[in-house]
Motif scaffolding. Structure first.
Motif, short mmCIF file in Angstrom:
data_model
loop_
_atom_site.label_atom_id
_atom_site.label_comp_id
_atom_site.label_asym_id
_atom_site.label_seq_id
_atom_site.Cartn_x
_atom_site.Cartn_y
_atom_site.Cartn_z
N TYR A 686 0.96 8.51 1.33
CA TYR A 686 0.95 7.60 0.18
C TYR A 686 -0.27 6.68 0.15
N GLY A 687 -1.40 7.19 0.57
CA GLY A 687 -2.63 6.40 0.48
C GLY A 687 -3.16 5.94 1.82
N GLY A 688 -2.32 5.90 2.83
CA GLY A 688 -2.78 5.55 4.18
C GLY A 688 -3.15 4.09 4.35
N LYS A 689 -3.82 3.80 5.46
CA LYS A 689 -4.19 2.43 5.78
C LYS A 689 -5.11 1.84 4.72
N GLY A 690 -4.90 0.56 4.43
CA GLY A 690 -5.73 -0.14 3.47
C GLY A 690 -5.30 0.01 2.03
N SER A 691 -4.34 0.88 1.76
CA SER A 691 -3.90 1.09 0.38
C SER A 691 -2.88 0.03 -0.02
N GLU A 692 -2.56 -0.03 -1.32
CA GLU A 692 -1.53 -0.96 -1.78
C GLU A 692 -0.17 -0.59 -1.21
N ALA A 693 0.06 0.71 -1.02
CA ALA A 693 1.32 1.15 -0.41
C ALA A 693 1.42 0.63 1.03
N HIS A 694 0.29 0.64 1.72
CA HIS A 694 0.29 0.12 3.09
C HIS A 694 0.63 -1.36 3.11
N ALA A 695 0.04 -2.13 2.22
CA ALA A 695 0.34 -3.56 2.15
C ALA A 695 1.83 -3.80 1.86
N ALA A 696 2.40 -2.95 1.01
CA ALA A 696 3.82 -3.10 0.67
C ALA A 696 4.70 -2.84 1.89
N THR A 697 4.36 -1.81 2.67
CA THR A 697 5.18 -1.52 3.86
C THR A 697 4.99 -2.57 4.94
N ILE A 698 3.83 -3.21 4.99
CA ILE A 698 3.63 -4.31 5.94
C ILE A 698 4.57 -5.46 5.61
N ILE A 699 4.72 -5.74 4.33
CA ILE A 699 5.66 -6.80 3.93
C ILE A 699 7.07 -6.43 4.35
N GLY A 700 7.46 -5.17 4.12
CA GLY A 700 8.79 -4.73 4.56
C GLY A 700 8.95 -4.86 6.05
N ASP A 701 7.91 -4.51 6.81
CA ASP A 701 7.97 -4.59 8.26
C ASP A 701 8.11 -6.04 8.73
N THR A 702 7.41 -6.97 8.08
CA THR A 702 7.50 -8.37 8.49
C THR A 702 8.88 -8.95 8.17
N VAL A 703 9.49 -8.50 7.08
CA VAL A 703 10.87 -8.91 6.81
C VAL A 703 11.81 -8.36 7.89
#
Length: 806
Positions: A686-703
């Motif tokens: 889904y775009g890999g590192k640095g993509s908007e999808a990556h940023a979204a999963t980082i937010i999920g991970d921090t939650v």
């Protein structure tokens, strides 16, 4: 009802020669496990340590982790002293020997349990902070790097597993040998000490690790777009320290107390059901678990044909489970048939008050109960893996949802967590009920079967602990590799694979840990009922059975209120833990932003971050924030018991067990799924590192970070602590409510004081605001070491943490 429990006069006050031999053999086997732990430690430390830069980074992590644990143990020493005094004051019941000596023994073995729990956590962390370097170094090898890195990481976990089963069995066997018929009462102290220390270590370590992790991710990965363990991130050393103090020290202590408390519950109920042989058989089953742990760790080998490390781990775990079941069947056939027949003769149905059909007989009940526990562990392994593995649909669906933003990632993760909690709870509940049905209508035999199921589940605990410790070691190894830049692309792929496997194994072990919590809590609940029976008998109540049934009538509004409070405490405890991470992470974010702003050379590597400042923030906040959840766990049962009565306290425990089971699994699995969804995207989806999808999963991970590594796993020791506190205060609750010692004024005063302390602690905790401006990171300018000593900003052990205005 009272006639189904053996009184002090009706049980053996000494052990026969054969049974003494069995216990001594079990203790010797436990010592063998400790010997294997020492041998494996030498084996791990003999492997290569990598480059000088890798060693410097690892040394900083070791120093920060050791300094944190030292300060935490100083804080917890106060609670240990207070608990020892309280245990000596609380009355004991149904003892056949000197009451004063039993009280001294209970207090002394409380200290033993606490010291063992602390030692396992500290030793596990100390070795893990050395093994992470060696795993990273092994991954650099051109030939066999993947297999060697896996072996080092898992065998390091095996050391912690051997310490867990070895010290747990040595402690319990020592109590039985010394106190014999009164061992059950003394074991309450041993289990309480292990559970109390584990809860504090789990909460404190969880707050530290997730505050650092969340702060590092939000600023480093989201705002600055640098990798997770990039050396330019000021929070990266604290993040790696946190993996060790939370996931290694905290979880190792947690799994030890799971083992110890489950064994304690089995011994208490075994004595109530079968006297001497009921004390011995759980120790024999635990000795089998030691042997299974040794075999399981050594057969865990990664083959070149294996798709991932999880394939090798699953293969070894299921092989260990089969071996455990066969060994239990053999031992039960050899030991239980003659001893229980000799104890009960042909009158076992009358002695145990069995009013239904019991086609398996007492021996068959024991075998079936242990096998049920083993099957529960295997089923949870498979179920949790389904919801958290990167190759399964739940995690892939969360990863796909990242294409539409962080909100859908969070919603998808919550959905997965809630659904998985239902299936896990039904699985655990089915196991408990299945074990209960084996008793054929005898409450005593049924509860003993439930306790044996917990003991059976933990025959694989050595492998389970190795699986859990494997996770943070792999995570740290990847961090050291990324920070040093001394690992090639192939080695980095190996460490990324092991890290993803570690996320799943951590989720699995948390699921198994909560299953043991439910089984142990159910068994302890039966022990609580047994204590009520004895206390009511001593208070001069005639029809004890009727009185107990009246006390536990859920239609009584007082009991219903107790049940609601029990469930509410689980929610409050979880909220306090998550909020503590939120506040501390806010301070970390502000400090990291400050450093990037004031030291622009960090990004082009011309200036070094001040890593020690973030370590200080996390250390101070973790010590401060763990007090309120700890007080809640200890004082809430006291407030309910003395305020609403023994029946309401029983309902309180039932509410806590029900809500705690669902909440713990929900938090652990949703967090694990979010973490692996992030890994999925980082691997190129889904775009890999640095993509908007990556940023979204980082937010999920921090939650999910405080879900899976702070609040969720802390519920496990919470349930055991509350059950053991209730078990310990039950005689006093009954004495001050019924009979000649009844004292309503004193009882209400105790309840009000406990409630007032809880309210004050929660109010004080809530007064601390979340960091929202740059002043919140106003750490004294001497917190870190940015000098040229070759170390990446280490803080000095014992250094006074700088103040932070949060």
């Amino acid at each position: 009802m009272s006639d189904i429990y053996l009184s002090a006069e009706g049980r053996a006050t000494s052990l026969t020669g054969d049974n003494v031999s069995y216990i001594v053999v079990a203790a010797v086997i436990a010592l063998v496990a400790l010997g294997f732990a020492a041998a494996l430690t030498r084996s791990v430390l003999a492997t290569g340590k990598g480059t000088e830069k890798m060693q410097e980074i690892a040394a900083a992590v070791q120093e920060g982790a050791s300094a944190y644990l030292y300060r935490q143990f100083k804080t917890l020493a106060i609670f240990v002293v207070l608990a020892v005094a309280l245990l000596f004051v609380l009355p004991v019941h149904d003892v056949s020997g000197d009451e004063t000596m039993v009280k001294i023994g209970r207090s002394a073995f409380f200290v033993v349990g606490a010291v063992f729990s602390a030692f396992i956590g500290g030793a596990g962390m100390a070795l893990a902070t050395r093994a992470n370097l060696r795993v990273a170094a092994a991954a650099r090898e051109a030939a066999g790097g993947r297999e060697n890195a896996m072996r080092i990481a898992f065998r390091t976990g095996g050391v912690v597993g051997f310490l867990t089963v070895g010290l747990g069995l040595v402690g319990a066997a020592s109590v039985v040998l010394i106190f014999k018929g009164d061992a059950a009462t003394v074991l309450e102290g041993f289990g309480f000490g292990a559970a109390l220390l584990a809860m504090f270590m789990r909460v404190g370590g969880g707050i530290f690790t997730k505050a650092a992790d969340v702060g590092a991710d939000l600023v480093g990965k989201v705002e600055k777009g640098i990798p997770e363990d990039d050396a330019r991130n000021p929070a990266t050393i604290a993040d790696n320290v946190g993996d060790n103090v939370g996931d290694c020290a905290g979880m190792a202590a947690d799994l030890f107390e799971s083992y110890a408390v489950t064994l304690v519950a089995a011994l208490i109920l075994g004595r109530a059901a079968f006297g001497e042989s009921g004390l011995v058989f759980p120790l024999i089953v635990s000795a089998i678990g030691v042997i299974v742990a040794i075999v399981g760790v050594f057969i865990t080998r990664l083959r070149k044909s294996d798709r991932s490390g999880l394939t090798a781990i699953n293969r070894a775990f299921y092989a260990s489970a089969v071996l455990s079941a066969l060994a239990v069947w053999l031992v039960a056939t050899l030991y239980l048939q003659p001893t229980w027949a000799q104890l009960l003769g042909d009158q076992w149905r009358t002695v145990l008050d069995v009013d239904g059909d019991l086609p398996l007989g007492p021996r068959g009940v024991a075998i079936a109960a242990v096998i049920i526990g083993i099957l529960i562990a295997a089923a949870i392994q498979a179920l949790t893996g389904y919801f958290t593995e990167t190759t399964r649909r739940p995690v892939r669906d969360i990863g796909k949802s990242s294409l539409t933003g962080a909100a859908t990632v969070v919603l998808a993760g919550i959905s997965v967590g809630l659904e998985s909690a239902v299936y896990s709870a039904l699985l655990i509940g089915g196991g408990v009920f299945g074990a209960f049905l084996l008793g054929g209508g005898s409450i005593t035999l049924s509860l003993f079967a439930v306790a044996l199921a917990g003991t059976g589940l933990l025959t694989t605990v050595g492998v389970i602990v190795a699986m859990d410790t494997f996770g943070p070691i792999s995570d740290n190894a990847q961090g050291i590799a990324e920070m040093s830049g001394d690992v090639d692309e192939q080695g980095a792929r190996t460490l990324t694979e092991l890290d993803a496997v570690g996320n799943t194994t951590k989720a699995i072990t948390k699921g198994i840990a909560i299953a043991t919590a439910v089984l142990a809590a159910t068994a302890l609940f039966g022990s609580y009922t047994n204590t009520l029976v004895s206390s009511l008998t001593e208070a001069g109540i005639g029809d004890v059975g009727t009185e107990v049934l009246n006390l536990m009538n859920v239609s009584n509004p007082r009991n219903l209120v107790g049940l609601i409070i029990g469930a509410a405490v689980v929610f409050l405890f979880s909220g306090l833990a998550i909020n503590a991470v939120s506040r501390s992470a806010g301070a970390v974010v502000m400090e990291v932003r400050r450093q990037f702003r004031e030291f622009p050379g960090i990004m082009d590597r011309t200036q070094r971050p001040e890593y020690g400042r973030v370590v200080d923030i996390c250390t101070r906040d973790a010590q401060r924030e763990l007090i309120t959840p700890g007080l809640l766990a200890i004082l809430a049962p006291i407030a309910v018991g003395f305020g609403l009565g023994a029946g309401a306290l029983a309902s309180y425990l039932a509410g806590a067990i029900g809500a705690g089971t669902l909440m713990a699994v929900f938090l652990a699995n949703s967090g694990g799924a979010w973490d692996n969804a992030k890994k999925l995207v980082e691997d190129g989806a889904y775009g890999g590192k640095g993509s908007e999808a990556h940023a979204a999963t980082i937010i999920g991970d921090t939650v999910g970070d405080p879900f899976k590594d702070t609040a969720g796993p802390a519920i496990n020791p919470l349930l055991k602590v509350m059950n053991l506190v209730s078990l310990l205060i039950a005689p006093a609750v009954v004495a001050y409510s019924i009979g000649d010692e009844a004292n309503t004024g004193l009882r209400v005063t105790i309840a009000l004081v406990a409630t007032a302390v809880i309210v004050a602690a929660v109010a004080f905790s809530k007064r601390r605001p979340v960091a929202m401006d740059d002043d919140a990171s106003g750490v004294g300018r001497g917190g870190g070491n940015g000098g040229d000593d070759g170390l990446p900003g280490r803080s000095t052990p014992g250094q006074r943490p700088a103040r932070v205005n949060v």
